[in-house]
Design a protein around this motif. Structure first.
Motif, PDB file in Angstrom:
ATOM      1  N   LEU A 150      28.605  47.114  49.743  1.00 46.97           N
ATOM      2  CA  LEU A 150      29.476  46.382  49.416  1.00 46.97           C
ATOM      3  C   LEU A 150      28.476  44.912  48.963  1.00 46.97           C
ATOM      4  CD1 LEU A 150      32.310  45.745  49.093  1.00 46.97           C
ATOM      5  CD2 LEU A 150      32.282  44.481  51.621  1.00 46.97           C
ATOM      6  N   MET A 151      28.241  44.750  49.467  1.00 49.20           N
ATOM      7  CA  MET A 151      26.979  43.342  49.267  1.00 49.20           C
ATOM      8  C   MET A 151      26.095  43.310  48.133  1.00 49.20           C
ATOM      9  SD  MET A 151      28.571  40.753  50.869  1.00 49.20           S
ATOM     10  CE  MET A 151      28.069  39.717  50.431  1.00 49.20           C
ATOM     11  N   ALA A 152      25.190  44.978  48.137  1.00 50.82           N
ATOM     12  CA  ALA A 152      24.960  45.054  46.921  1.00 50.82           C
ATOM     13  C   ALA A 152      25.299  44.927  45.432  1.00 50.82           C
ATOM     14  CB  ALA A 152      24.044  46.436  46.745  1.00 50.82           C
ATOM     15  N   VAL A 153      26.914  46.069  45.734  1.00 52.49           N
ATOM     16  CA  VAL A 153      27.084  45.626  44.359  1.00 52.49           C
ATOM     17  C   VAL A 153      28.387  44.823  44.266  1.00 52.49           C
ATOM     18  CG1 VAL A 153      29.091  47.311  43.692  1.00 52.49           C
ATOM     19  CG2 VAL A 153      27.466  48.309  44.767  1.00 52.49           C
TER      20      VAL A 153
ATOM     21  N   LEU B 183      31.311  33.007  53.733  1.00 50.34           N
ATOM     22  CA  LEU B 183      30.982  34.212  53.489  1.00 50.34           C
ATOM     23  C   LEU B 183      29.387  34.683  54.288  1.00 50.34           C
ATOM     24  CD1 LEU B 183      31.223  37.283  53.042  1.00 50.34           C
ATOM     25  CD2 LEU B 183      30.947  37.502  50.849  1.00 50.34           C
ATOM     26  N   PHE B 184      29.201  35.654  55.587  1.00 52.54           N
ATOM     27  CA  PHE B 184      27.835  35.575  55.719  1.00 52.54           C
ATOM     28  C   PHE B 184      27.594  36.712  56.056  1.00 52.54           C
ATOM     29  CE2 PHE B 184      28.544  31.184  58.138  1.00 52.54           C
ATOM     30  CZ  PHE B 184      27.754  30.796  56.790  1.00 52.54           C
ATOM     31  N   TYR B 185      26.437  37.588  55.773  1.00 55.44           N
ATOM     32  CA  TYR B 185      25.995  38.973  55.521  1.00 55.44           C
ATOM     33  C   TYR B 185      25.333  39.233  56.158  1.00 55.44           C
ATOM     34  CZ  TYR B 185      24.560  37.259  51.614  1.00 55.44           C
ATOM     35  OH  TYR B 185      23.887  36.909  49.815  1.00 55.44           O
ATOM     36  N   GLU B 186      24.296  38.488  56.855  1.00 49.81           N
ATOM     37  CA  GLU B 186      22.722  38.936  57.984  1.00 49.81           C
ATOM     38  C   GLU B 186      22.756  40.029  58.227  1.00 49.81           C
ATOM     39  OE1 GLU B 186      20.444  35.691  58.500  1.00 49.81           O
ATOM     40  OE2 GLU B 186      19.218  37.884  57.961  1.00 49.81           O
ATOM     41  N   ALA B 187      23.838  40.776  58.607  1.00 42.18           N
ATOM     42  CA  ALA B 187      23.618  42.065  59.024  1.00 42.18           C
ATOM     43  C   ALA B 187      23.311  42.882  58.309  1.00 42.18           C
ATOM     44  CB  ALA B 187      24.594  42.730  60.548  1.00 42.18           C
ATOM     45  N   SER B 188      23.688  42.557  56.706  1.00 42.04           N
ATOM     46  CA  SER B 188      23.778  43.698  55.469  1.00 42.04           C
ATOM     47  C   SER B 188      21.796  44.244  55.082  1.00 42.04           C
ATOM     48  CB  SER B 188      24.209  43.299  54.823  1.00 42.04           C
ATOM     49  OG  SER B 188      23.624  42.090  53.661  1.00 42.04           O
ATOM     50  N   VAL B 189      20.636  43.021  55.597  1.00 41.27           N
ATOM     51  CA  VAL B 189      19.366  43.799  55.258  1.00 41.27           C
ATOM     52  C   VAL B 189      18.810  43.968  56.854  1.00 41.27           C
ATOM     53  CG1 VAL B 189      17.662  42.922  54.193  1.00 41.27           C
ATOM     54  CG2 VAL B 189      19.756  42.463  52.650  1.00 41.27           C
TER      55      VAL B 189
ATOM     56  N   LEU C 129      17.649  36.219  55.691  1.00 41.38           N
ATOM     57  CA  LEU C 129      18.046  36.077  54.757  1.00 41.38           C
ATOM     58  C   LEU C 129      18.655  34.249  55.166  1.00 41.38           C
ATOM     59  CD1 LEU C 129      21.226  38.312  54.681  1.00 41.38           C
ATOM     60  CD2 LEU C 129      18.848  38.381  53.542  1.00 41.38           C
ATOM     61  N   ARG C 130      18.746  34.240  56.755  1.00 40.33           N
ATOM     62  CA  ARG C 130      18.735  32.234  56.999  1.00 40.33           C
ATOM     63  C   ARG C 130      17.939  32.196  57.071  1.00 40.33           C
ATOM     64  NH1 ARG C 130      22.054  34.248  61.111  1.00 40.33           N
ATOM     65  NH2 ARG C 130      23.867  32.825  61.009  1.00 40.33           N
TER      66      ARG C 130
ATOM     67  N   ALA D  88      23.489  39.666  64.694  1.00 41.41           N
ATOM     68  CA  ALA D  88      23.138  39.307  63.542  1.00 41.41           C
ATOM     69  C   ALA D  88      24.655  39.085  63.038  1.00 41.41           C
ATOM     70  CB  ALA D  88      22.336  40.067  62.681  1.00 41.41           C
ATOM     71  N   VAL D  89      25.857  39.661  63.584  1.00 42.00           N
ATOM     72  CA  VAL D  89      26.921  39.163  63.071  1.00 42.00           C
ATOM     73  C   VAL D  89      27.495  38.359  63.495  1.00 42.00           C
ATOM     74  CG1 VAL D  89      29.287  40.517  63.072  1.00 42.00           C
ATOM     75  CG2 VAL D  89      27.220  41.853  62.528  1.00 42.00           C
ATOM     76  N   VAL D  90      27.203  38.465  65.497  1.00 42.78           N
ATOM     77  CA  VAL D  90      27.760  37.320  66.532  1.00 42.78           C
ATOM     78  C   VAL D  90      26.757  36.259  65.446  1.00 42.78           C
ATOM     79  CG1 VAL D  90      28.821  36.912  67.985  1.00 42.78           C
ATOM     80  CG2 VAL D  90      28.420  38.971  67.550  1.00 42.78           C
ATOM     81  N   SER D  91      26.039  36.105  65.165  1.00 41.88           N
ATOM     82  CA  SER D  91      24.347  34.332  65.063  1.00 41.88           C
ATOM     83  C   SER D  91      25.747  34.543  63.843  1.00 41.88           C
ATOM     84  CB  SER D  91      23.720  35.109  65.137  1.00 41.88           C
ATOM     85  OG  SER D  91      23.378  35.907  66.264  1.00 41.88           O
ATOM     86  N   ASP D  92      25.785  35.419  62.910  1.00 37.99           N
ATOM     87  CA  ASP D  92      26.609  34.931  61.984  1.00 37.99           C
ATOM     88  C   ASP D  92      28.290  33.922  62.125  1.00 37.99           C
ATOM     89  OD1 ASP D  92      24.930  35.351  59.552  1.00 37.99           O
ATOM     90  OD2 ASP D  92      25.988  37.101  58.500  1.00 37.99           O
TER      91      ASP D  92
END
Lengths: 432, 432
Positions: free
Chosen positions: B107-110, B126-132, B139-140, B309-313
């Motif tokens: 989703l984030m890449a597109v 809108l955070f997405y650390e876990a996506s990579v 990312l952070r 990563a999700v919960v840190s976001d």
């Protein structure tokens, strides 16, 4: 907010790096911060000294109060070093409602709690990313990136000088003294290398990491420290043969509510991520309950890497200023300090023993271990050229530090043992 | 603020990890955030399914609007996957002023730019650390830890499946197909492994890294991709002999204002930090103009690492809510996109050629290189059992991709060449 004015304390290596990065990366800073960032005044010892630095309008002063009491200065960056008088400058800056960024590990390891408390009371930011592992954003990763996890263990190669020396000794089969002199000639080691080679510098950094990672105020006195000045090239050869790489590692380990904080030469398996950290590079390995193994690798010192960490802190201060939320990043320790006793610290150990090459020697040695219910994982015995001696290398299974100290003492008391030549902690075999 | 209520979209592997971490680490979360954090509702496909998860009062629903339109829900965590309908849910959440955390790289890449823009307009995070790279806070680190630096290059081992396969092939001298099947049996590879082994998954992640690191909107179509399905064990053996380790690497490289984004099997020297990243682990190597070499290592996937990563976001969203400063973390790209042409992409290459074992062969081969002004760094020639053929391995010096493509074509056209068997990019020799 039209611009952010910085007062810089110190214009040595890191200070001139800070001036350079703020100047050269101004477009990126402005894009992130939304306004100009400039160094207004710089505290130096000698005004008349020749300096080959483009100052871009910054004014030099040798009077700290000229900076600390200047109401137009928003942020103080401290890169002058020192402890007591530096503490006073920073206290004064915070009381004058200036945000502070420091790269000073000595100061933060000793007075960190007090300074953070004063920052909190004055609603000021106090950041110190550059104080541990130079250019590696490890403090931010612990506090934010792993915010939701419970950190169980940290192992840091946080001193570049000793990592350089051990790398060269290990890769080139050379002696400590020789490599130290070479490192001094190359500028990788100080003329007085004590703080580095005896582990004191690493101790300050692991105390800071322990405090943050475990949310528990760790004092420098809580850190048990030994350095690398007694490491021999033979030690490294035998380590290597048994599948280990030696590193000076700061260890911060938590079991339930108690912690151990120490610095010592430590063996890790060749396949461990820390084993691949060579030369002057630093790395901090973090084991979190949920995330498992992570590692953060990079330059631990140097003008521009350290300045990058300092100016990245400045970006955060500036963003907070724009939002009006400075002074909220300090999170005081959640837990009261509980340090493990020697009975509660468990590890494997590597020992190198010179013993008489005669019947019964091995039985005498091994009975010392079995009397303490310690089993042995690896054994290597070789004849020695000198006398009628054998070189015996042992890697134990897990044993408490207290029992291990007894074992060493009893081994040295044995008639068949000439000397326990060396002994090192072993970590990472269980993938932690 | 008495408590923060989360709506969770998806209760698969990562979703149940998120529920678990929020429950088990509640004391740490409360200490940081200052109030209770709870998952109020969870979107699932089938309400009646048996689930072995402690839900701690969360209510399941199969109606997205039950979550997206619930005014008491502050934050949406999206871990359901998918692209188009997921985009719609997230748009609806943002329009309803809910902050969003997603682990969805596809989703984030597109649609990342669009979603970030909508988040900005609605003053939402809108955070997405876990996506990579799953549990690695990369990312952070790029956005905050290296905020003051200018990133020149990123090289990421960002797909665990292919790293596992290449590690096993390399360490155990086994063929691709055999190791892939083993990885499928062990659950490290999907039944349809295409997205992983052909580099598509890595492409999405390097597109996200390129966009953030270079502050320039990189689209998935800008990424040139090749996978590992044609790598042979012979390739790996010869790489190893010449001092290289092969990894599937996403490369994002910037020269002045132009960038190259690609994914391909790439050789790095054994001493390069990426060479020590084994099995299913991920790592992102970042070269900054000022900081130099850094690397961020850890688990790239898995229930609890990704949930960390999700919960840190979520902790960051919650801190922002407490301060009333949500929606300020989005920094739109600073630069317009400029992608390098093949003339502007420079690298070294490794080639393995089967050629006739006869006088003149080598002269014919080398003249192809010298005609393009390309010199050779390493050469290895061995007789082959089959036919009258020789195995010739060459590592070139730096050459443009355009010239290199000509060279490959001309080599294949030579009478003395049976086939250019394989060809890989070489990175990291110049310590970058």
């Amino acid at each position: 907010m039209e611009s952010i004015s910085v007062g810089l304390l110190g214009l040595g290596t890191v200070g001139s790096g800070v001036v350079q990065i703020i100047d050269e990366h101004q477009d990126k800073l402005m894009h992130q911060v939304g306004c100009k960032v400039s160094v207004k005044k710089i505290l130096v010892r000698t005004l008349s000294k020749d300096r080959n630095i483009y100052l871009n309008g910054s004014r030099l002063t040798d009077d700290p109060s000229d900076i600390l009491n200047d109401p137009s200065i928003d942020v103080i960056i401290e890169v002058m070093g020192g402890i007591e008088h530096t503490r006073n400058y920073i206290l004064q800056a915070l009381q004058n409602k200036k945000h502070v960024i420091t790269a000073n590990k000595d100061l933060m390891a000793v007075h960190g709690s007090e300074l953070l408390q004063v920052a909190l009371e004055n609603k000021c930011d106090l950041f110190y990313e550059a104080s541990v592992a130079g250019g590696i954003p490890i403090l931010r990763s612990l506090v934010e990136g792993l915010a939701s996890d419970r950190i169980k263990k940290m192992m840091g190669i946080v001193n570049g000088t000793t990592n350089y020396i051990l790398t060269k000794m290990s890769q080139e089969g050379r002696e400590y003294g020789e490599v130290l002199h070479e490192a001094q000639d190359l500028g990788y080691a100080e003329a007085d290398p004590t703080s580095d080679v005896e582990g004191l510098d690493a101790a300050r950094k692991i105390a800071i990491l322990g405090t943050l990672g475990f949310s528990m105020k760790v004092d420098l006195d809580d850190v048990s420290v030994s350095g690398i000045s007694n490491v021999s090239k033979e030690d490294l050869e035998y380590c290597h043969q048994l599948g280990y790489t030696m590193k000076l590692i700061g260890i911060a380990d938590r079991t339930e509510d108690k912690v151990e904080i120490s610095v010592q030469p430590t063996l890790v398996p060749h396949s461990h991520p820390l084993a691949a950290v060579h030369n002057e590079f630093n790395a901090v390995y973090v084991y979190g309950e949920a995330v498992g193994e992570t590692m953060f690798y990079g330059p631990g010192a140097g003008k521009l890497p350290t300045a990058t960490a300092v100016v990245s802190d400045l970006v955060e201060v500036a963003k907070n200023m724009r939002l009006g939320v400075n002074g909220n990043s300090v999170i005081l320790p959640q837990y009261s300090k509980k340090i493990k006793s020697d009975e509660e610290i468990f590890a494997k150990y590597f020992l190198r023993i010179h013993a008489k090459d005669q019947p019964g020697t091995f039985a005498a040695l091994t009975s010392v271990f079995s009397n303490h219910q310690v089993s042995l994982e690896k054994i290597l015995q070789l004849p020695l050229d000198e006398g009628n001696l054998a070189e015996i290398i042992i890697v134990t299974h897990i044993v408490s530090k207290r029992n291990y100290d007894f074992i060493i003492q009893q081994l040295n008391d044995l008639d068949v043992v000439e000397q326990v030549k060396s002994s090192y902690r072993v970590e990472g075999d269980d993938n932690r």
